[in-house]
Design a protein around this motif. Structure first.
Motif, mmCIF file in Angstrom:
data_model
loop_
_atom_site.group_PDB
_atom_site.id
_atom_site.type_symbol
_atom_site.label_atom_id
_atom_site.label_comp_id
_atom_site.label_asym_id
_atom_site.label_seq_id
_atom_site.Cartn_x
_atom_site.Cartn_y
_atom_site.Cartn_z
ATOM 1 N N ASN A 180 19.918 10.446 -31.765
ATOM 2 C CA ASN A 180 20.382 12.060 -31.171
ATOM 3 C C ASN A 180 20.830 13.203 -32.332
ATOM 4 N N SER A 181 20.838 13.696 -32.492
ATOM 5 C CA SER A 181 21.338 14.645 -33.648
ATOM 6 C C SER A 181 22.202 16.170 -32.945
ATOM 7 N N TYR A 182 21.435 15.987 -31.754
ATOM 8 C CA TYR A 182 22.345 16.952 -30.570
ATOM 9 C C TYR A 182 23.621 16.793 -29.964
ATOM 10 N N LEU A 183 23.407 15.374 -30.111
ATOM 11 C CA LEU A 183 24.890 14.796 -29.189
ATOM 12 C C LEU A 183 25.941 15.083 -29.590
ATOM 13 N N THR A 184 26.507 16.324 -28.759
ATOM 14 C CA THR A 184 28.118 15.877 -29.273
ATOM 15 C C THR A 184 28.897 14.629 -29.238
ATOM 16 N N ASP A 185 30.571 14.575 -30.541
ATOM 17 C CA ASP A 185 31.164 13.127 -30.670
ATOM 18 C C ASP A 185 30.805 12.538 -28.887
ATOM 19 N N GLU A 186 31.919 13.386 -28.077
ATOM 20 C CA GLU A 186 32.592 13.044 -26.512
ATOM 21 C C GLU A 186 30.910 11.947 -25.523
#
Length: 291
Positions: A180-186
């Motif tokens: 899921n490329s939308y996820l932030t690193d956190e």
């Protein structure tokens, strides 16, 4: 995100010990958060942190997921998941309960709401209606004999497959980001840490059962499912990501079977829109639940 953290507990359903987390505030109205396939209860932590002061939040790990037991026979039929939800709500005396559910969890919760309409106050369904009419037609075109034979082959192959092992958490984290490329690193790190466990050799594997990748060969007849949908009486808010693979029911005709539902679509969001557009999601959820 500053988490105060939930308490972990369990309940028994069909001889399996199933896990759930409880965010406290037991005198508040109950709110059930139900994750999707190959996910886990702690993926709701951001939502729970925002809502825990106004709601008594319970988030289960579905069977075969998270810290819940796996089905011994590797079978995960939808009716079994619905029974688990019915048991959780019954044993914890949650009814009438509000529900936010994603993907497979939405499919489960929607069936429960049609079976026990008196037990559900409101529902937010995030891309959780199962196969679209197009996908269902394509599946039917294969024919029952071919589908059944393929299911047997898939089960046989799964029996000889070992869970994917990662040398370290960073490798699993990279996989989560790829998914899921939308996820932030956190977000990706939090979902990874709570969704993975260490093997005896020191490697890491996802907690979910690999048999979950094989859909049950049989489900209830379509006309029975539509009857259950049409029996829902609580207000429903259906949410869809504009960039998701899931089919929008307002566009494919399924919305007509839900007399109390409306659909909202999110730009720049995929299947996990509650992660992808968190602030807008929370604003819509708050406005819907308090009405």
């Amino acid at each position: 995100m500053t988490l105060h953290g939930p308490i972990t507990n369990s309940f028994i359903s069909q001889r399996l010990r199933l896990n759930y987390v409880d965010w406290g505030n037991p005198d508040a109205p109950p709110l059930l958060l139900v994750h999707g396939g190959r996910d886990h209860a702690r993926s709701w932590d951001w939502v729970a942190e925002e809502l825990r002061h106004d709601w008594h939040i319970i988030a289960p790990d579905l069977r075969g997921h998270g810290d819940s037991a796996w089905s011994p026979d590797g079978s995960y039929e939808m009716s079994t998941f619905v029974y688990d939800m019915a048991q959780l709500i019954h044993q914890l005396n949650l009814a009438p309960v509000s529900i936010i559910a994603h993907s497979m969890g939405g499919n489960i919760a929607t069936r429960y709401a049609g079976l026990f309409p008196e037990n559900v106050r409101k529902m937010v369904n995030i891309e959780g209606l199962g196969l679209s009419p197009k996908m269902q037609a394509e599946r039917d075109a294969i024919g029952i004999q071919n589908r059944f034979r393929q299911w047997i082959e898939d089960k046989r192959n799964a029996a000889g497959r070992t869970p994917k092992r990662y040398l370290n958490i960073e490798a699993a984290y990279d996989r989560m980001k790829t998914e899921n490329s939308y996820l932030t690193d956190e977000q990706a790190r939090h979902l990874t840490v709570h969704g993975i466990s260490r093997n005896e050799d020191g490697s890491w594997s996802w907690k979910f059962d690999n048999y979950l990748n094989i859909w049950a060969i049989f489900d209830m007849p379509r006309e029975d499912l539509l009857a259950i949908w049409q029996s829902i009486t609580c207000p429903m808010l259906m949410m869809y990501g504009a960039n998701s693979w899931a089919s929008n029911p307002e566009k494919d005709g399924r919305l007509a079977h839900f007399p109390t539902a409306k659909v909202v679509e999110y730009e720049n969001a995929g299947h996990w829109l509650h992660h992808d557009q968190f602030d807008r999601f929370m604003a819509d959820v708050r406005a819907f639940l308090i009405i």
